[in-house]
Write a protein that holds these residues in place. Structure first.
Motif, PDB file in Angstrom:
ATOM      1  N   ILE A   6       0.842  -1.202   0.000  1.00 60.06           N
ATOM      2  CA  ILE A   6       0.000   0.000   0.000  1.00 60.06           C
ATOM      3  C   ILE A   6       0.873   1.245   0.000  1.00 60.06           C
ATOM      4  N   ARG A   7       1.955   1.200   0.754  1.00 61.04           N
ATOM      5  CA  ARG A   7       2.879   2.341   0.794  1.00 61.04           C
ATOM      6  C   ARG A   7       3.533   2.565  -0.570  1.00 61.04           C
ATOM      7  N   GLY A  10       1.075   4.155  -2.729  1.00 61.02           N
ATOM      8  CA  GLY A  10       0.948   5.559  -2.348  1.00 61.02           C
ATOM      9  C   GLY A  10       2.076   6.411  -2.902  1.00 61.02           C
ATOM     10  N   LEU A  13       1.572   6.742  -6.656  1.00 61.26           N
ATOM     11  CA  LEU A  13       0.455   7.646  -6.928  1.00 61.26           C
ATOM     12  C   LEU A  13       0.858   9.099  -6.683  1.00 61.26           C
ATOM     13  N   PHE A  14       1.604   9.338  -5.608  1.00 63.50           N
ATOM     14  CA  PHE A  14       2.068  10.686  -5.317  1.00 63.50           C
ATOM     15  C   PHE A  14       2.996  11.205  -6.413  1.00 63.50           C
ATOM     16  N   ALA A  52      -4.182  11.651  -2.753  1.00 62.48           N
ATOM     17  CA  ALA A  52      -4.564  10.269  -2.452  1.00 62.48           C
ATOM     18  C   ALA A  52      -3.328   9.437  -2.109  1.00 62.48           C
ATOM     19  N   GLY A  53      -2.237   9.674  -2.826  1.00 62.66           N
ATOM     20  CA  GLY A  53      -0.997   8.975  -2.538  1.00 62.66           C
ATOM     21  C   GLY A  53      -0.470   9.312  -1.149  1.00 62.66           C
ATOM     22  N   LEU A  56      -2.511   7.457   1.426  1.00 66.66           N
ATOM     23  CA  LEU A  56      -2.098   6.055   1.558  1.00 66.66           C
ATOM     24  C   LEU A  56      -0.803   5.928   2.341  1.00 66.66           C
ATOM     25  N   ILE A  57       0.148   6.817   2.070  1.00 64.58           N
ATOM     26  CA  ILE A  57       1.416   6.800   2.804  1.00 64.58           C
ATOM     27  C   ILE A  57       1.163   7.058   4.282  1.00 64.58           C
ATOM     28  N   TRP A  58       0.314   8.043   4.574  1.00 70.49           N
ATOM     29  CA  TRP A  58       0.013   8.402   5.959  1.00 70.49           C
ATOM     30  C   TRP A  58      -0.685   7.253   6.694  1.00 70.49           C
ATOM     31  N   THR A  60      -0.307   4.149   6.260  1.00 71.37           N
ATOM     32  CA  THR A  60       0.587   3.008   6.490  1.00 71.37           C
ATOM     33  C   THR A  60       1.800   3.368   7.338  1.00 71.37           C
TER      34      THR A  60
END
Length: 67
Positions: A6-7, A10, A13-14, A52-53, A56-58, A60
């Motif tokens: 997931i990270r 993310g 995506l970022f 959104a990226g 997701l980072i946040w 995880t």
């Protein structure tokens, strides 16, 4: 889905969102044949994708807990 996947999603995506934003604003004119260059709507889409990226980072992040 494991946290690290997931990270990675993310981060991807970022980074792609930031590229779309810079292309949409006309700050990055690469690749030359891209349809996104100078199109403001792609700057908006890019900011949404980058946000959104980051989300997701946040989500995880390690909060001092062991898996």
């Amino acid at each position: 889905m494991p946290k690290f996947l997931i990270r990675i999603l993310g981060i991807a995506l970022f980074l792609s969102g930031m590229l779309w934003t810079l292309q949409g604003l006309g700050l990055v004119m690469w690749p030359a044949e891209s349809f996104m260059l100078g199109e403001r709507e792609w700057a908006t889409y890019g900011l949404i994708a980058a946000g959104a990226g980051l989300l997701l980072i946040w989500l995880t992040r390690n909060r001092g807990q062991k898996d």
